[in-house]
Enzyme design. Structure first.
Site, PDB file in Angstrom:
ATOM      1  N   LYS A   1      99.338  60.858  18.669  1.00  0.00           N
ATOM      2  CA  LYS A   1      98.693  59.545  18.589  1.00  0.00           C
ATOM      3  C   LYS A   1      99.652  58.462  19.076  1.00  0.00           C
ATOM      4  CE  LYS A   1      98.282  56.222  15.725  1.00  0.00           C
ATOM      5  NZ  LYS A   1      98.303  55.066  16.635  1.00  0.00           N
TER       6      LYS A   1
ATOM      7  N   GLY B   1     108.492  55.410  13.741  1.00  0.00           N
ATOM      8  CA  GLY B   1     107.912  54.096  13.486  1.00  0.00           C
ATOM      9  C   GLY B   1     108.647  53.413  12.353  1.00  0.00           C
ATOM     10  N   SER B   2     107.937  52.566  11.629  1.00  0.00           N
ATOM     11  CA  SER B   2     108.597  51.748  10.624  1.00  0.00           C
ATOM     12  C   SER B   2     108.879  52.539   9.345  1.00  0.00           C
ATOM     13  CB  SER B   2     107.733  50.527  10.302  1.00  0.00           C
ATOM     14  OG  SER B   2     106.476  50.960   9.846  1.00  0.00           O
ATOM     15  N   THR B   3     109.861  52.094   8.596  1.00  0.00           N
ATOM     16  CA  THR B   3     110.258  52.763   7.361  1.00  0.00           C
ATOM     17  C   THR B   3     109.124  52.725   6.333  1.00  0.00           C
ATOM     18  OG1 THR B   3     112.587  52.354   7.771  1.00  0.00           O
ATOM     19  CG2 THR B   3     111.960  52.704   5.484  1.00  0.00           C
TER      20      THR B   3
ATOM     21  N   GLY C   1     106.650  55.333   7.256  1.00  0.00           N
ATOM     22  CA  GLY C   1     107.318  56.616   7.031  1.00  0.00           C
ATOM     23  C   GLY C   1     107.277  57.026   5.567  1.00  0.00           C
TER      24      GLY C   1
ATOM     25  N   GLU D   1     111.595  59.448  12.111  1.00  0.00           N
ATOM     26  CA  GLU D   1     112.555  58.609  12.836  1.00  0.00           C
ATOM     27  C   GLU D   1     112.134  57.176  12.565  1.00  0.00           C
ATOM     28  OE1 GLU D   1     115.080  59.739  14.662  1.00  0.00           O
ATOM     29  OE2 GLU D   1     114.555  61.809  15.147  1.00  0.00           O
TER      30      GLU D   1
ATOM     31  N   CYS E   1     115.022  50.874  17.792  1.00  0.00           N
ATOM     32  CA  CYS E   1     115.331  51.220  16.401  1.00  0.00           C
ATOM     33  C   CYS E   1     116.835  51.267  16.165  1.00  0.00           C
ATOM     34  CB  CYS E   1     114.691  52.545  16.045  1.00  0.00           C
ATOM     35  SG  CYS E   1     114.928  53.767  17.333  1.00  0.00           S
TER      36      CYS E   1
ATOM     37  N   GLU F   1     115.328  44.643   9.365  1.00  0.00           N
ATOM     38  CA  GLU F   1     115.214  44.881  10.808  1.00  0.00           C
ATOM     39  C   GLU F   1     114.327  43.808  11.412  1.00  0.00           C
ATOM     40  OE1 GLU F   1     112.881  48.314  11.975  1.00  0.00           O
ATOM     41  OE2 GLU F   1     114.429  48.829  13.422  1.00  0.00           O
TER      42      GLU F   1
HETATM   43  P1  NAD Z   1     104.565  51.270  12.708  1.00  0.00           P
HETATM   44  O1  NAD Z   1     105.165  52.188  11.731  1.00  0.00           O
HETATM   45  O2  NAD Z   1     103.653  50.224  12.218  1.00  0.00           O
HETATM   46  O3  NAD Z   1     103.743  52.081  13.799  1.00  0.00           O
HETATM   47  C1  NAD Z   1     104.230  53.248  14.404  1.00  0.00           C
HETATM   48  C2  NAD Z   1     103.057  54.190  14.654  1.00  0.00           C
HETATM   49  O4  NAD Z   1     102.501  54.587  13.413  1.00  0.00           O
HETATM   50  C3  NAD Z   1     101.906  53.583  15.445  1.00  0.00           C
HETATM   51  O5  NAD Z   1     101.355  54.589  16.269  1.00  0.00           O
HETATM   52  C4  NAD Z   1     100.926  53.190  14.365  1.00  0.00           C
HETATM   53  O6  NAD Z   1      99.589  53.144  14.803  1.00  0.00           O
HETATM   54  C5  NAD Z   1     101.106  54.322  13.388  1.00  0.00           C
HETATM   55  N1  NAD Z   1     100.733  54.006  12.011  1.00  0.00           N
HETATM   56  C6  NAD Z   1     100.628  52.787  11.406  1.00  0.00           C
HETATM   57  N2  NAD Z   1     100.283  52.930  10.110  1.00  0.00           N
HETATM   58  C7  NAD Z   1     100.167  54.260   9.895  1.00  0.00           C
HETATM   59  C8  NAD Z   1      99.854  55.042   8.748  1.00  0.00           C
HETATM   60  N3  NAD Z   1      99.588  54.483   7.567  1.00  0.00           N
HETATM   61  N4  NAD Z   1      99.861  56.390   8.870  1.00  0.00           N
HETATM   62  C9  NAD Z   1     100.148  56.985  10.041  1.00  0.00           C
HETATM   63  N5  NAD Z   1     100.442  56.300  11.160  1.00  0.00           N
HETATM   64  C10 NAD Z   1     100.456  54.943  11.086  1.00  0.00           C
HETATM   65  O7  NAD Z   1     105.770  50.684  13.501  1.00  0.00           O
HETATM   66  P2  NAD Z   1     105.719  49.638  14.669  1.00  0.00           P
HETATM   67  O8  NAD Z   1     105.780  48.275  14.132  1.00  0.00           O
HETATM   68  O9  NAD Z   1     104.581  49.944  15.531  1.00  0.00           O
HETATM   69  O10 NAD Z   1     107.089  50.061  15.431  1.00  0.00           O
HETATM   70  C11 NAD Z   1     108.324  49.501  15.136  1.00  0.00           C
HETATM   71  C12 NAD Z   1     109.102  50.340  14.154  1.00  0.00           C
HETATM   72  O11 NAD Z   1     109.358  51.647  14.644  1.00  0.00           O
HETATM   73  C13 NAD Z   1     110.472  49.752  13.887  1.00  0.00           C
HETATM   74  O12 NAD Z   1     110.715  49.716  12.507  1.00  0.00           O
HETATM   75  C14 NAD Z   1     111.434  50.709  14.570  1.00  0.00           C
HETATM   76  O13 NAD Z   1     112.710  50.768  14.045  1.00  0.00           O
HETATM   77  C15 NAD Z   1     110.732  51.991  14.459  1.00  0.00           C
HETATM   78  N6  NAD Z   1     111.188  52.909  15.502  1.00  0.00           N
HETATM   79  C16 NAD Z   1     112.056  53.924  15.181  1.00  0.00           C
HETATM   80  C17 NAD Z   1     112.522  54.789  16.179  1.00  0.00           C
HETATM   81  C18 NAD Z   1     113.462  55.908  15.860  1.00  0.00           C
HETATM   82  O14 NAD Z   1     113.623  56.807  16.681  1.00  0.00           O
HETATM   83  N7  NAD Z   1     114.092  55.929  14.714  1.00  0.00           N
HETATM   84  C19 NAD Z   1     112.109  54.625  17.484  1.00  0.00           C
HETATM   85  C20 NAD Z   1     111.245  53.575  17.782  1.00  0.00           C
HETATM   86  C21 NAD Z   1     110.782  52.728  16.772  1.00  0.00           C
END
Ligand code: NAD
Ligand code: MN
Length: 487
Positions: free
Chosen positions: A191, A243-245, A248, A265, A299, A397
């Site tokens: 996704k 994605g975000s903590t 996660g 991650e 990130c 962050e």
């Molecule tokens: P986000 O967590 O909101 O979204 C990431 C993904 O998760 C998107 O595809 C989103 O649609 C999906 N998502 C949202 N809510 C969800 C849920 N409840 N269940 C399952 N999936 C869901 O993050 P963002 O704001 O889109 O991205 C930025 C964040 O990602 C930052 O905190 C950044 O540090 C982190 N990030 C980490 C890495 C890494 O490798 N550690 C790499 C890139 C980004």
């Protein structure tokens, strides 16, 4: 000479570039759906995808219904026996084909990624797309060597992997997820992030072109709830999330006790530590790269600059002078250093954090070689000085082109301040003294530490975090472990 004595480069007329927009026309469909069992399906509930560089609608993308997510998981399950049963050498050939085709179409991928994400064409052209191809090449090489990876033991794929990725490196994150999964014999439901589905859908076209067997990779589009539905699906054997903590943590809760494997991650608050004995101009470049690469939407960004007190003023003067040469603007212009923030929402978040920093007593400085465009989502490169360790901007962050500056007097103090964070993804150390580099690098709590460099990536080198930055590694042989069972 004191760099502050000279006027900034752009005032000296050294930086007048004619516009150099990327001119390759790339067809973007009026609407995108999903990719299930080797076929494109229209899907329902389309929502607009905005071009961050203009703020205008670029296309539309569907939002997957539960039955569509179900169909994608079933297709991946059905494809698994045949795919995992292929001689590893044959699986490797598909991955090589993906990598080569990605290179063939590199320019189109770069243009679409830049239009959809907002990052400069220079970065998509030189980093995102070539690195994505390298990941497929690298894991293609592993496919037929898996049986030798652990002497005397066989590695078995897990089954169906559900993978959810963010918007900051849409194609590269898809490659990081798909390449090791496929090399090990797993099948995938991916996704993409809701704001950046386009290069994943181009990958789907590419999978058709190279005759990847139907169902081996499926792509469902949509926002958070679609991701939530996918990761909770009982038909999966493995979930990988970047994605975000906060999200996660939810996924960790959802999967607890399910027996399904999980890698996360997540976010970071990387410290970039500059000692007085560092090569300062080189360190300035590394600090710039650490925080302004990809508009700071990284990130592992070096978002906290830790300066040894004795060089702090000199270093900040050099840094400001360098920032005043950065071109902020049209992502499709080859001169652009800092492109657009991915969404109006993320821009508002960055602005909110900067205001919070100022409210908490930080001093703000912004600069660039030009004014920012009057349309699209842009943010000037920003320094926040006079920041305390306890301030919000030093702890959370920001995920934007904002560098928080702190100082220290001894290596011990630098390490304590750098480690005083709930995250643990990446850090950088700058010094001419190798023993100091090693001592400090070993004392830092982070998955990745760069010495006299920053944001350097190689498919052969593992990447990932500790603590609230998540667990599991991507890249290198370590990137295979989350996708195999040692039999
Ligand atoms: P986000 O967590 O909101 O979204 C990431 C993904 O998760 C998107 O595809 C989103 O649609 C999906 N998502 C949202 N809510 C969800 C849920 N409840 N269940 C399952 N999936 C869901 O993050 P963002 O704001 O889109 O991205 C930025 C964040 O990602 C930052 O905190 C950044 O540090 C982190 N990030 C980490 C890495 C890494 O490798 N550690 C790499 C890139 C980004
Ligand atoms: Mn989000």
């Amino acid at each position: 000479m004191n760099p502050d004595e000279r006027p900034p480069l752009h005032l000296r007329g050294a930086l007048k570039f004619a516009p150099a927009p990327e001119s390759v026309p790339v067809p973007i469909a009026p609407r995108y759906g999903h990719f299930i069992d080797g076929r494109f399906v229209d899907g329902d509930d389309p929502f607009p995808v905005i071009e961050p560089g203009t703020g205008q609608p670029l296309t539309q993308v569907a939002s997957a219904r539960p039955d569509e997510i179900d169909a994608a998981v079933r297709a991946a399950r059905a494809a698994f026996p045949k795919w995992s049963g292929l001689p590893a050498l044959e699986r490797g050939k598909y991955l090589y084909r993906i990598a080569r085709r990605l290179q063939d179409r590199a320019r189109a991928f770069a243009v679409v990624e830049t239009r959809n994400n907002g990052k400069p064409i220079r970065e998509t052209r030189d980093v995102d797309v070539p690195l994505a191809a390298q990941h497929f090449f690298y894991y293609a090489g592993w496919a037929d060597k898996l049986n030798y990876a652990v002497p005397g033991r066989a590695l078995r794929p897990l089954g169906v992997a559900g993978q959810v990725i963010p918007w900051n490196f849409p194609l590269l994150m898809a490659a990081w997820k798909i390449a090791p999964a496929l090399a090990a014999g797993n099948t995938v439901v991916l996704k993409p992030a809701e704001t950046t589905p386009l290069t994943a859908m181009m990958l789907a076209e590419l999978f058709q072109e190279i005759d990847l067997p139907p169902g081996v990779v499926n792509i469902v589009n949509g926002a958070g709830p679609v991701g939530g539905h996918l990761v909770a699906h009982t038909g999966l054997d493995k979930v990988a999330f970047t994605g975000s903590t906060g999200v996660g943590r939810n996924i960790l809760r959802t999967l607890a006790g399910s027996g399904r494997k999980l890698t996360l991650e997540l976010g970071g608050k990387g410290a970039n530590i500059v000692f007085a004995d560092a090569a300062l101009d080189q360190a300035v470049e590394g600090v710039i790269n650490g925080i302004f690469f990809n508009q700071g939407h990284v990130c592992c960004a070096g978002s906290r600059l830790l300066l040894e007190e004795s060089i702090a003023d000199d270093f900040l003067a050099r840094l400001r002078r360098r920032i005043e040469t950065l071109v902020v603007g049209d992502p499709l212009d080859k001169n652009t250093d800092i492109g657009a923030i991915n969404s109006a929402r993320q821009l508002a978040t960055v602005q909110r954090y900067v205001q919070r920093g100022v409210d908490e007593g930080a001093e703000i400085w912004q600069g660039a070689a030009c004014a920012i465009p009057d349309r699209g989502y842009f943010h000037l490169p920003t320094l926040l000085t006079g920041v305390q360790q306890s301030d919000t901007v030093a702890r959370e962050e920001i995920f934007g082109p904002v560098l928080v500056v702190l100082t220290f007097r001894t290596p011990d103090e630098a390490v304590k301040k750098a480690n005083d964070t709930e995250y643990g993804l990446a850090a950088g150390v700058w010094s001419e003294k190798t023993s100091k580099l090693f001592d400090v690098a070993h004392a830092l709590n982070a998955g990745v530490v760069w010495a006299n460099g920053y944001n350097l990536f190689d498919p052969a080198s593992p990447f990932g975090g500790i603590r609230h930055s998540g667990f599991g590694r991507e890249g290198g042989v370590a990137g295979l472990w989350p996708y195999v069972e040692v039999a």
